[in-house]
Design a protein around this motif. Structure first.
Motif, PDB file in Angstrom:
ATOM      1  N   SER A   1      52.178  39.302  38.631  1.00 40.42           N
ATOM      2  CA  SER A   1      52.018  38.607  39.867  1.00 40.42           C
ATOM      3  C   SER A   1      53.391  38.165  40.508  1.00 40.42           C
ATOM      4  O   SER A   1      54.430  38.137  39.479  1.00 40.42           O
ATOM      5  CB  SER A   1      50.883  37.440  39.641  1.00 40.42           C
ATOM      6  OG  SER A   1      51.636  36.491  39.066  1.00 40.42           O
TER       7      SER A   1
ATOM      8  N   ALA B   1      46.956  34.678  38.024  1.00 42.19           N
ATOM      9  CA  ALA B   1      46.419  34.769  36.645  1.00 42.19           C
ATOM     10  C   ALA B   1      44.995  35.322  37.058  1.00 42.19           C
ATOM     11  O   ALA B   1      44.599  36.087  36.039  1.00 42.19           O
ATOM     12  CB  ALA B   1      46.392  33.359  35.972  1.00 42.19           C
TER      13      ALA B   1
ATOM     14  N   LEU C   1      48.868  37.654  35.037  1.00 45.73           N
ATOM     15  CA  LEU C   1      50.091  36.857  35.620  1.00 45.73           C
ATOM     16  C   LEU C   1      51.423  37.374  35.602  1.00 45.73           C
ATOM     17  O   LEU C   1      51.989  37.362  36.427  1.00 45.73           O
ATOM     18  CB  LEU C   1      50.035  35.493  34.477  1.00 45.73           C
ATOM     19  CG  LEU C   1      50.912  34.327  34.953  1.00 45.73           C
ATOM     20  CD1 LEU C   1      50.536  33.691  36.377  1.00 45.73           C
ATOM     21  CD2 LEU C   1      51.185  33.365  33.772  1.00 45.73           C
TER      22      LEU C   1
ATOM     23  N   GLY D   1      54.708  35.763  37.974  1.00 44.82           N
ATOM     24  CA  GLY D   1      55.251  36.221  36.712  1.00 44.82           C
ATOM     25  C   GLY D   1      56.524  37.049  36.948  1.00 44.82           C
ATOM     26  O   GLY D   1      57.283  37.169  35.837  1.00 44.82           O
TER      27      GLY D   1
ATOM     28  N   SER E   1      46.788  36.859  31.311  1.00 40.32           N
ATOM     29  CA  SER E   1      48.301  36.651  30.795  1.00 40.32           C
ATOM     30  C   SER E   1      48.769  38.149  31.686  1.00 40.32           C
ATOM     31  O   SER E   1      49.740  37.903  32.256  1.00 40.32           O
ATOM     32  CB  SER E   1      48.480  36.718  29.639  1.00 40.32           C
ATOM     33  OG  SER E   1      48.010  35.724  29.018  1.00 40.32           O
TER      34      SER E   1
ATOM     35  N   LEU F   1      50.320  30.238  40.700  1.00 37.19           N
ATOM     36  CA  LEU F   1      50.048  30.481  39.251  1.00 37.19           C
ATOM     37  C   LEU F   1      48.681  30.966  38.939  1.00 37.19           C
ATOM     38  O   LEU F   1      48.348  32.125  38.461  1.00 37.19           O
ATOM     39  CB  LEU F   1      50.402  29.525  38.503  1.00 37.19           C
ATOM     40  CG  LEU F   1      50.736  29.758  36.853  1.00 37.19           C
ATOM     41  CD1 LEU F   1      51.471  28.736  36.321  1.00 37.19           C
ATOM     42  CD2 LEU F   1      49.469  29.537  36.106  1.00 37.19           C
TER      43      LEU F   1
END
Ligand SMILES: Nc1ncnc2c1ncn2[C@@H]1O[C@H](COP(=O)(O)OP(=O)(O)OP(=O)(O)O)[C@@H](O)[C@H]1O
Ligand SMILES: [Mg+2]
Lengths: 253, 309
Positions: B178, A115, B175, B181, B172, A111
């Motif tokens: 990615s 990000a 993310l 995400g 965001s 994560l």
């Protein structure tokens, strides 16, 4: 040892015995088809093997390891991939992103790195985009590489699911009616595609109503009827089998 | 490669840079700061609701945890603001993680009810623990001091909060594009499809719930320091609904929609102040109008109209 071994598999929904005491084995590298009339239990069989349903009874072995009841996301790790009879495309994403999701397990899913857009993540994603576009070309979707999934026609979405499954680089691929709803030209393309996939060494387990396609490409065929195994064998054997003829011709004509 | 991914970010940065020089007085600066703080919370909530498709009707509870952790720990226990803020975030994160497993077995209305209940429990605790929290009257909060620097005045706050928002927007945007995400959006699009490609759905729901709870808590702490006072309203049901409304009006699964939704709905009560007692009715009417004519929210609707996805 067979790649996939199913023994005495049973699934009961309330009173419905959707799959009853079915046993079979799939050797690595072949195209293994499952056919049968509507409601015969083909999709249920796929759902059992791919972990969507937990069997009521029986064993499922992959490489000799018992996988009955193992969660689908775990099975993906063992090299299983599948498509769905009723489309399961992510309509909130682009076509390309749908394919990229197929590569989930081959990526760094952290994560925080995502990000902060670590260079390693950005680089891998750029490569993956190319890989995904290549897969879309392979399944004949070059026209939709920049499309959003919700803007694609049915036939294209069916093939998008195949591209997504291939992005996982599976060892065994389950296709649930990949040609349903396709026109003859598209069906021919899917036929060729399945061969190509099989030739690349992926074991294919296929459910399909298009008999021409099934008879053409299957090394081995399992016939289900009312949840039971009716017959198993090569295309020629199955075609000659009196039970199969009765079940098929009897119900379909 | 989405060409225009960061265009919006640059526009927002420019607007934020010139805005203070255009605003006539501190009243507007204060309004802008509250918009920006809300935008941050809404952004985190949109990751959960819009992108992952998991509703939370109790998110103000997490804002409340941060606000009260800051208020209580700095005032009663003499903690430094930074330590109190982190403790609140940790608390919110742990609570979110503990409830996530059972809660996310639920779907749709049940999930809405469960998160609603969670928010209400938090707000009741805050209201009842009067000895620590001042109960319904609330309690004062000291200024935000980091090391030897003390944040004071609307100008300073404005720049800090602007920076937080820009960073959050950037992270965001990264993310959602990615692998993490995409998995999150995939489980929203088709849970079963995401599972069979290897997405551990429960783990991803938990992660994004914890992330948005932690972020809400951090912003709760920031709000507490900025306002200098907290009341239980920060954690209550109406605040939760307000946050969800901002997500929906701005646009589900729209990063920039989160900002627009927060800006509009923070400004709206001010703009309607002239309606003398009818503000709430006008507020409700505008929301209904938006939902009927733009069910996807402002930003996605406009983006579609102007031919961009
Ligand atoms: N989740 C479920 N709950 C209850 N019954 C089910 C469920 N899934 C399948 N069935 C029942 O099990 C039987 C087998 O269904 P299944 O979908 O496996 O058939 P199929 O061979 O795939 O048929 P088709 O060719 O129409 O796709 C049917 O009687 C069906 O109604
Ligand atoms: Mg079926």
């Amino acid at each position: 040892m067979a790649l996939l071994e199913v023994s005495n598999l049973t699934k009961i929904f309330g009173g419905v015995r959707a799959v009853q005491n079915v046993s079979f084995a799939v050797d690595a590298g072949i195209v293994y088809s499952v056919i049968g009339p509507n409601g015969a239990g083909k999709t249920t069989l796929f759902n059992l093997i791919t972990g969507i349903y937990v069997p009521s009874e029986g064993q499922i072995r992959l490489d000799g390891r018992d996988i009955a009841g193992v969660a689908p996301h775990e099975l993906a790790r063992f090299g299983m991939a599948r498509t769905f009879q009723n489309l399961q495309v992510c309509m909130n994403m682009t076509a390309l992103e749908n394919v990229m999701v197929g590569a989930h397990l081959r990526l760094d899913r952290n994560l925080f790195k995502g990000a902060l857009r670590f260079p390693s993540i950005a680089r891998r994603d750029a490569v993956l985009r190319e890989e995904a576009a290549e897969l879309m070309r392979l399944v004949g979707l070059e026209a939709f590489i920049d499309a959003h999934a919700d803007a694609m026609p049915y036939g294209a979405l069916k093939r998008l699911e195949i591209a997504r499954a291939l992005a996982a680089q599976p060892r065994v691929l389950f296709l649930d009616e990949p040609a349903a709803g396709l026109n003859p030209k598209e069906t021919g393309e899917v036929d060729i595609l399945v061969r190509k996939v099989a030739d690349s060494g992926v074991t294919v387990v296929l459910v399909e109503h298009d008999m021409k396609m099934v008879m053409n490409i299957s090394d081995q065929i399992l016939v289900l009827d009312y949840g039971r195994k009716l017959a198993e064998g090569t295309a020629a054997e199955v075609r000659r089998n009196p039970d199969v003829i009765a079940a098929y011709l009897g119900t379909h004509q | 490669m989405p060409r225009s991914r960061f265009t919006g970010l640059i526009i927002i940065a420019v607007v934020l840079a010139v805005l203070p020089f255009l605003l006539p007085n501190n009243f507007y600066l204060d309004l802008a700061i509250r918009m920006l703080i809300n935008a941050c919370i809404v952004l985190g909530l949109n990751l959960l609701i819009g992108f992952a498709g998991q509703i939370s009707l109790g998110h103000a509870g997490f804002v409340g945890i941060g606000a009260y952790a800051t208020a209580v720990l700095t005032t009663h226990y003499g903690w430094s603001p930074l330590a109190a803020m982190l403790a609140g975030a940790l608390g919110a994160g742990v609570l979110a993680a503990l409830v996530a497993r059972p809660i996310f077995k639920l779907k749709g209305h049940y999930l809405a009810m469960a998160t609603l209940g969670l928010g209400i429990i938090i707000s009741i605790i805050v209201r009842n623990e009067a000895a620590l929290t001042g109960g319904p009257d609330g309690m004062p909060v000291p200024a935000l001091a980091l090391f030897s620097f003390e944040l004071s005045g609307e100008k300073q706050w404005y720049w800090v909060v602007s920076g937080i928002l820009l960073l959050s927007l950037w992270a965001s945007l990264n993310l959602i594009n990615s692998p993490f995400g995409r998995a999150l959006r995939a489980l929203h699009g088709s849970e079963v499809a995401s599972q069979v490609v290897g997405v551990d759905v429960a783990k991803y729901k938990l992660a994004i719930f914890v992330l948005s709870a932690v972020f809400a808590s951090l912003m709760g702490s920031v709000t507490a320091h900025y306002v200098g006072f907290v009341t239980p309203n920060v954690a209550d049901f109406f605040h939760s609904i307000e946050l969800v409304t901002m997500v929906v009006i701005g646009g589900m699964a729209s990063i920039y929609g989160s900002v627009i939704g927060a800006v509009l709905l923070t400004a709206l009560p001010q703009a309607l102040a002239g309606f003398e007692g009818w503000e709430t009715v006008a507020f409700g009417a505008i929301l209904m109008f938006c939902m009927i004519f733009m069910p996807k929210g402002l930003v996605p609707t406009l983006a579609a109209k102007f031919g961009r996805r």
